[in-house]
Design a protein around this motif. Structure first.
Motif, PDB file in Angstrom:
ATOM      1  N   ILE A 134       9.200   8.823 -63.167  1.00 40.06           N
ATOM      2  CA  ILE A 134       9.986   9.832 -63.842  1.00 40.06           C
ATOM      3  C   ILE A 134       9.039  10.897 -64.379  1.00 40.06           C
ATOM      4  O   ILE A 134       7.911  10.588 -64.773  1.00 40.06           O
ATOM      5  CB  ILE A 134      10.857   9.196 -64.957  1.00 40.06           C
ATOM      6  CG1 ILE A 134      11.859  10.217 -65.495  1.00 40.06           C
ATOM      7  CG2 ILE A 134      10.010   8.634 -66.082  1.00 40.06           C
ATOM      8  CD1 ILE A 134      12.978   9.585 -66.284  1.00 40.06           C
ATOM      9  N   ARG A 135       9.489  12.147 -64.355  1.00 41.59           N
ATOM     10  CA  ARG A 135       8.687  13.249 -64.867  1.00 41.59           C
ATOM     11  C   ARG A 135       9.494  14.036 -65.860  1.00 41.59           C
ATOM     12  O   ARG A 135      10.599  14.448 -65.529  1.00 41.59           O
ATOM     13  CB  ARG A 135       8.302  14.200 -63.728  1.00 41.59           C
ATOM     14  CG  ARG A 135       7.211  13.684 -62.895  1.00 41.59           C
ATOM     15  CD  ARG A 135       6.750  14.794 -61.976  1.00 41.59           C
ATOM     16  NE  ARG A 135       5.936  14.187 -60.912  1.00 41.59           N
ATOM     17  CZ  ARG A 135       5.212  14.879 -60.048  1.00 41.59           C
ATOM     18  NH1 ARG A 135       5.201  16.199 -60.128  1.00 41.59           N
ATOM     19  NH2 ARG A 135       4.516  14.294 -59.127  1.00 41.59           N
ATOM     20  N   PRO A 136       9.020  14.334 -67.058  1.00 44.58           N
ATOM     21  CA  PRO A 136       7.822  13.731 -67.630  1.00 44.58           C
ATOM     22  C   PRO A 136       8.089  12.281 -68.025  1.00 44.58           C
ATOM     23  O   PRO A 136       9.235  11.904 -68.143  1.00 44.58           O
ATOM     24  CB  PRO A 136       7.570  14.584 -68.877  1.00 44.58           C
ATOM     25  CG  PRO A 136       8.587  15.690 -68.901  1.00 44.58           C
ATOM     26  CD  PRO A 136       9.660  15.313 -67.957  1.00 44.58           C
ATOM     27  N   LYS A 183       5.814   9.522 -66.811  1.00 47.94           N
ATOM     28  CA  LYS A 183       5.206   8.556 -65.907  1.00 47.94           C
ATOM     29  C   LYS A 183       4.293   7.522 -66.575  1.00 47.94           C
ATOM     30  O   LYS A 183       4.496   6.313 -66.417  1.00 47.94           O
ATOM     31  CB  LYS A 183       4.438   9.317 -64.820  1.00 47.94           C
ATOM     32  CG  LYS A 183       3.938   8.436 -63.709  1.00 47.94           C
ATOM     33  CD  LYS A 183       3.494   9.280 -62.524  1.00 47.94           C
ATOM     34  CE  LYS A 183       4.616  10.216 -62.086  1.00 47.94           C
ATOM     35  NZ  LYS A 183       4.288  10.911 -60.826  1.00 47.94           N
ATOM     36  N   PRO A 198       4.046  15.217 -75.550  1.00 48.97           N
ATOM     37  CA  PRO A 198       5.314  15.137 -76.274  1.00 48.97           C
ATOM     38  C   PRO A 198       6.541  15.113 -75.360  1.00 48.97           C
ATOM     39  O   PRO A 198       7.492  14.380 -75.620  1.00 48.97           O
ATOM     40  CB  PRO A 198       5.315  16.391 -77.162  1.00 48.97           C
ATOM     41  CG  PRO A 198       4.256  17.289 -76.615  1.00 48.97           C
ATOM     42  CD  PRO A 198       3.257  16.400 -75.946  1.00 48.97           C
ATOM     43  N   GLY A 199       6.488  15.910 -74.293  1.00 49.27           N
ATOM     44  CA  GLY A 199       7.629  15.943 -73.371  1.00 49.27           C
ATOM     45  C   GLY A 199       7.870  14.585 -72.738  1.00 49.27           C
ATOM     46  O   GLY A 199       9.006  14.163 -72.530  1.00 49.27           O
ATOM     47  N   SER A 200       6.780  13.867 -72.440  1.00 50.13           N
ATOM     48  CA  SER A 200       6.878  12.541 -71.821  1.00 50.13           C
ATOM     49  C   SER A 200       7.338  11.514 -72.849  1.00 50.13           C
ATOM     50  O   SER A 200       8.166  10.649 -72.578  1.00 50.13           O
ATOM     51  CB  SER A 200       5.524  12.101 -71.281  1.00 50.13           C
ATOM     52  OG  SER A 200       4.943  13.124 -70.526  1.00 50.13           O
ATOM     53  N   TYR A 202       9.090  11.934 -75.444  1.00 50.49           N
ATOM     54  CA  TYR A 202      10.503  12.107 -75.752  1.00 50.49           C
ATOM     55  C   TYR A 202      11.391  11.465 -74.683  1.00 50.49           C
ATOM     56  O   TYR A 202      12.381  10.804 -74.980  1.00 50.49           O
ATOM     57  CB  TYR A 202      10.817  13.606 -75.879  1.00 50.49           C
ATOM     58  CG  TYR A 202      12.185  13.873 -76.425  1.00 50.49           C
ATOM     59  CD1 TYR A 202      12.422  13.797 -77.793  1.00 50.49           C
ATOM     60  CD2 TYR A 202      13.246  14.180 -75.586  1.00 50.49           C
ATOM     61  CE1 TYR A 202      13.684  14.034 -78.307  1.00 50.49           C
ATOM     62  CE2 TYR A 202      14.512  14.411 -76.100  1.00 50.49           C
ATOM     63  CZ  TYR A 202      14.721  14.343 -77.453  1.00 50.49           C
ATOM     64  OH  TYR A 202      15.974  14.564 -77.965  1.00 50.49           O
ATOM     65  N   VAL A 203      11.001  11.657 -73.425  1.00 46.16           N
ATOM     66  CA  VAL A 203      11.786  11.065 -72.332  1.00 46.16           C
ATOM     67  C   VAL A 203      11.817   9.547 -72.457  1.00 46.16           C
ATOM     68  O   VAL A 203      12.864   8.912 -72.306  1.00 46.16           O
ATOM     69  CB  VAL A 203      11.217  11.493 -70.960  1.00 46.16           C
ATOM     70  CG1 VAL A 203      11.794  10.641 -69.830  1.00 46.16           C
ATOM     71  CG2 VAL A 203      11.487  12.971 -70.709  1.00 46.16           C
ATOM     72  N   GLU A 259      14.112   8.404 -75.187  1.00 40.77           N
ATOM     73  CA  GLU A 259      15.527   8.498 -74.813  1.00 40.77           C
ATOM     74  C   GLU A 259      15.916   7.475 -73.752  1.00 40.77           C
ATOM     75  O   GLU A 259      16.973   6.875 -73.834  1.00 40.77           O
ATOM     76  CB  GLU A 259      15.835   9.895 -74.258  1.00 40.77           C
ATOM     77  CG  GLU A 259      16.068  10.926 -75.321  1.00 40.77           C
ATOM     78  CD  GLU A 259      17.016  12.031 -74.848  1.00 40.77           C
ATOM     79  OE1 GLU A 259      16.867  12.469 -73.695  1.00 40.77           O
ATOM     80  OE2 GLU A 259      17.886  12.441 -75.642  1.00 40.77           O
ATOM     81  N   GLU A 260      15.061   7.306 -72.769  1.00 44.75           N
ATOM     82  CA  GLU A 260      15.460   6.535 -71.590  1.00 44.75           C
ATOM     83  C   GLU A 260      15.126   5.043 -71.693  1.00 44.75           C
ATOM     84  O   GLU A 260      15.730   4.234 -71.004  1.00 44.75           O
ATOM     85  CB  GLU A 260      14.804   7.121 -70.319  1.00 44.75           C
ATOM     86  CG  GLU A 260      15.051   8.611 -70.094  1.00 44.75           C
ATOM     87  CD  GLU A 260      16.517   8.937 -69.792  1.00 44.75           C
ATOM     88  OE1 GLU A 260      17.236   8.036 -69.319  1.00 44.75           O
ATOM     89  OE2 GLU A 260      16.938  10.076 -70.062  1.00 44.75           O
TER      90      GLU A 260
END
Lengths: 641, 641
Positions: free
Chosen positions: A273-275, A277, A299-301, A303-304, A307-308
């Motif tokens: 997954i991006r971001p 990984k 931070p973008g990663s 956060y993902v 959430e996920e």
């Protein structure tokens, strides 16, 4: 030393694999704590809760007006008003207890006050008209919530109203976040341009706090696997989940993997997954079952992955389904009349039956709290509309997500407390599946299944000709049916403790001074009564209170307990709950009628598993007045000749 | 004494009338307080916030690999690898500062380590390849949030990262709930069956706490108007809102109306809604502007009034729009390439243009935080998909409600800091309207309007033939257009403080030792530059740094400030913000191009009002380098011959 990713997984696979592992290690086992009800907002109940008191606790006026004796109103009409004299009426306000001997209220707007001692009325009212009965909202002994119910403001109010001042809720999780990286510094402490502000922990802490998780953030730790390892070992005991910030990638100073490999079993390293990984999902060896998650450093990663991955794990641990309001169209299962001059808000149960949404109105009226706590959504009937027909499509504003609504089981039909218990066990086995229970009587249940407006109906219908239960009715009304044998239950006479009126059989119901309380028409218990009255040649009009109807077994028992009736027909469990005497008369067969298409639904298998489980059978066998001999046996229309 | 309802109103009318009144009395005026950023989760910003530092603050590696000088890589290919010797490369990890003199990074996966002193590379990389520039995420001086932004976890992280440790937020409201009724008792204190548990306050307190309002609940007060009045008068000073529990109906002991009539101006008494009818909406006379609300006594009614009346008032006071995730389909405004092996999450701006939803991708990459704070939603490009074409329909999971998205203004085109200021003023005038700003250059903006994919474009396009701004381009590319004259702005050379390279005009750009920083192709500033270079006969290939592109004025200024360039072309305000020297060269016309259909939109009128307001004009006139002489003048294609 550079690490390479383990075989990378796609996101759903990674999450599944990790959840499966955490399940094995017992991480998802419910831990609970007892807290004051007043502090329990947004917490999840760890167990079912029963009402300790009824709401309301006394008989009261439901309107401002005059209290009257219904018998004095007989014959009054607009054209032919009747006058009531002093002693025949009492002014009364909404909520006031009904004065002794008065049994109905006439609204003040419909009363002409002639003088201080005389009023004129224009209508004849039946007993209990505009009167709130004891337990009208909730009966003592009712299960008001199954386990895993998320407590909303109105739920706390109901709990307090029924005398539950402390609740057992799922324990709060404590997570620890360890930011790693020699170059990262708390933002307030940055002194030069080469410092990187450590802000992921701010995202993590606040993100998780919104899910009800307490997060302790440690000061940033330098890139030294020995130190990181030591810290993890030292704190593991005190936290339910450990989050390593950054270092989960494959750089020369990315030590999270090394730490995870040494202290834990790494289940996933690297997600497609991006971001997001460079993620590590591991389970501590030292403190078995505790998740150790290596969050990516960007931070973008980060956060993902929150959430996920982290969010679904927390929700599952908490047995929490986040509420969400959505607008859908659903078919009304009832004819509903509404005021032409007002917008009217109706709280409803909602479920999806064969790809169509249906709603069932809950108890109406401003005075009741229970519908606020049970509702799946609301329907607004706008002013100008007087009738919503059965089958009409209405907009429903849900208070649950569609995911939750779609899994909701609509249970209709006859009332039995064991159904609430079943709903609670269903939650225990799969917290994502709820059951909305509507008491519409056995015939109402059968009709709902025939019209494909519900998934399951509870029925106990005695065929007068054959003396057989349920099957003759199904043969008559349904082309195709699936019946699951459920329980035999003992029906009998519920009488006051010590049986002061010396009631022994149905024959005693016509005795002078014996006040009966009946069940509503089309309920199985009513049919049972009428069947036996006929067999015994008893004329119902000779039974005092035959017109006085309650909708549940507990309602009947409560009326007896509170002295408003001497006897009612009901199940042994209801007498037991209120410590009343019980004279067993018949065993009746209370079975579950399924929508045939529901057999291919995953929820059917779950129900079957629950009903066949030792857990449920043990619990049910301890309830008074049930026989589980045939439980879970399935009879299909095709099986019969 | 029985009261009769004032002329009863329908719900929307009642709410409107009450809000209008509260607006007049100044209740909705923003009150603010300053709190630590770390404690500001779910609070609403009272004012706009600017970055005090850039993120990142230094040039760093965006990948694990080797730092190189791009000139040493020229000519390397798979077939013809190149070897780099010691001193020509440095091993580097993600996030590490770039070593002096190195300007690009090659991923470790693409490097063959021959021995400790030699590596082999297979590609030629341009300057800044795999390098994170200063301010790549956020530039110092950028407005990172307009006022009334609801602070989410990632927003707090960004605030701390840009050095904002305290924030001015909308003040918390304090409400007081006064339960009334002689018969009601706190549930824990009930001693007999005729007590009614006072539980509405539990609903009120918890319901409002979920909206961020602190509620103090007083002990129940008996039905005595004198006592109730006295209490209201005593506490009114300390609270922002007073809620009277029950007594708002028309019974003989319903004193709320009497209290309200004596102490307040009653705006509404009685609403045509069920449950919820007996409601009083009033405004205190003693403490002008403070709402006094008489809640109905039944829980079902009380809950309706909380949802339908109190909640919208609180949200309006807080300038708060509750976030909500919804799934919609929206058209991509870009061609997006994505990794075939990974699910890729793209944060996007979303808006509705002529009944169709469009999304604009925000900055991509794991390292940037800003998109997390600006996004209206996200798009997942599943693994297996390599390209999303412009015009393709994608599912968007919004992070805002559709009501909010539907009002969102899509602003595209040329970058100017005054647009963020405009967006902030729009919020000030109507907090429900947001603006998503996308910097795609003037030509990009024009194209978006032509394709009806945005509402407004900011453009400053100089026609080389006529020397005229904007209109020639519009005539050429659009059949039908609406242009609003906005500002003239001073473009010129941004140079270091004291102008050490002694740069005076564009002619100096080709001087030896002068490093230029350019704007991206198709931006208005780039077109302006090229126009004048051509006029002056300057060959761009003689300008060092002509290929080095930034996307914003602040980006250009920042590069100069940090010494990575000596000069750039940009607006005066950018130089001012960073305390740089500025050599004015041209006045250019920066105008707003509207989607013609947008003229009939309420938001257009609002924009016009804002742009014409004294408030905005005063503010803008103080900014350095703007001329507002023609602002708000509208030119339509039909007006021109």
């Amino acid at each position: 030393m550079r690490k390479i990713y383990l075989h990378r997984l796609d996101l759903p696979e990674a999450l599944d694999k990790y959840i499966k592992k955490l399940d094995e290690t017992g991480f998802f086992k419910v831990e609970s704590e007892v807290i004051p009800t007043r502090l329990a907002l947004n917490r999840v109940l760890a167990g079912s809760v029963y009402a300790r008191k009824s709401v309301p606790m006394f008989i009261s006026a439901a309107m401002d007006g005059i209290a009257v004796q219904s018998q004095h109103t007989v014959g009054a009409t607009k054209a032919n008003p009747k006058r009531l004299k002093k002693d025949q009426f009492v002014f009364i306000n909404t909520g006031n207890p009904m004065p002794e001997g008065f049994d109905a209220v006439i609204m003040i707007e419909d009363v002409n006050i002639v003088d201080e001692e005389t009023v004129e009325i224009y209508e004849s009212v039946p007993p209990y008209h505009n009167v709130r009965m004891i337990g009208e909202d909730v009966c003592e002994g009712d299960m008001i919530f199954t386990r895993y119910h998320l407590l909303k403001p109105q739920d706390l109010a109901l709990l307090l109203a029924v005398g539950v001042f402390e609740v057992e809720v799922v324990k709060k999780m404590k997570a620890c976040m360890i930011p790693t990286g020699t170059e990262i510094v708390e933002p307030e402490k940055i002194t030069n341009d080469l410092h990187i502000p450590e802000t992921n922990s701010v995202i993590v802490k606040n993100f998780l706090s919104m899910l009800g998780v307490d997060v302790e953030v440690l000061p940033p730790v330098p890139d030294d696997p020995t130190i990181i390892k030591e810290i993890v070992q030292n704190i593991a005991h005190d936290f339910d989940m450990i989050l390593l910030g950054a270092g989960s990638s494959a750089g020369t100073v990315d030590y999270s993997y090394q730490v995870a490999e040494d202290l834990a079993e790494v289940i996933v390293h690297g997600i497609n997954i991006r971001p997001g990984k460079p993620t590590i999902l591991a389970v501590l060896k030292t403190n078995p079952g505790k998740p150790l998650i290596g969050l990516p450093g960007y931070p973008g990663s980060c956060y993902v992955i929150l959430e996920e991955i982290v969010k679904p794990i927390v929700l599952r641990k908490y047995k929490l389904i986040l509420p969400k309001s959505e607008r859908i169209y659903a078919v009304s299962t009832r004819r509903i009349s509404s005021s032409i001059s007002d917008d009217e808000i109706i709280r409803v149960s909602v479920g999806k039956v064969l790809d169509k949404y249906f709603f069932i109105p809950l108890k109406r009226g401003a005075a009741v709290m229970e519908p606020l706590t049970k509702m799946d959504g609301k329907v607004v009937i706008p002013r100008g509309v007087e009738i919503v027909e059965e089958g009409e499509l209405c907009q429903v504003e849900t208070s649950k997500s569609l995911e939750e609504i779609d899994k909701n089981i609509l249970f209709v039909g006859s009332n039995d407390p064991i159904i609430s218990i079943l709903a609670d066990f269903v939650k225990k086995y799969d917290y994502t599946i709820g059951m909305s229970i509507s008491n519409v009587g056995s015939m109402g249940g059968l009709a709902a299944i025939a019209k494909k407006q519900a998934h399951i109906a509870g029925i106990h219908l005695l065929d007068a000709e054959s003396g057989e239960y349920n099957i003759p009715y199904l043969k008559k009304y349904l082309e195709n049916f699936v019946l699951m044998k459920f329980v035999k239950r003992s029906q009998g006479l519920i009488v006051q403790k010590g049986n002061p009126k010396n009631i022994k059989s149905l024959l005693d119901l016509t005795k002078k001074g014996v006040r009966f309380v009946n069940r509503q028409k089309a309920s199985g218990t009513r049919i049972l009564l009428d069947y036996h009255l006929q067999k015994l040649g008893i004329d119902p009009s000779h039974i005092e209170g035959y017109q006085d109807e309650e909708f549940t077994h507990l309602g009947v028992a409560l009326k007896v307990k509170n002295g408003f009736a001497d006897v009612g027909l009901g199940i042994a469990l209801a007498a037991e709950i209120f410590n009343l005497d019980f004279i067993p008369l018949f065993w009746e067969e209370y079975d579950l009628l399924f929508l045939p298409e529901f057999l291919h639904d995953e929820r059917f298998q779950l129900l079957l598993d629950v009903i066949s489980s030792k857990d449920f059978l043990d619990f049910a066998s301890k309830l008074k007045g049930y026989d589980l001999g045939q439980i879970s046996k399935i009879i299909k229309s095709g099986d019969l000749t």
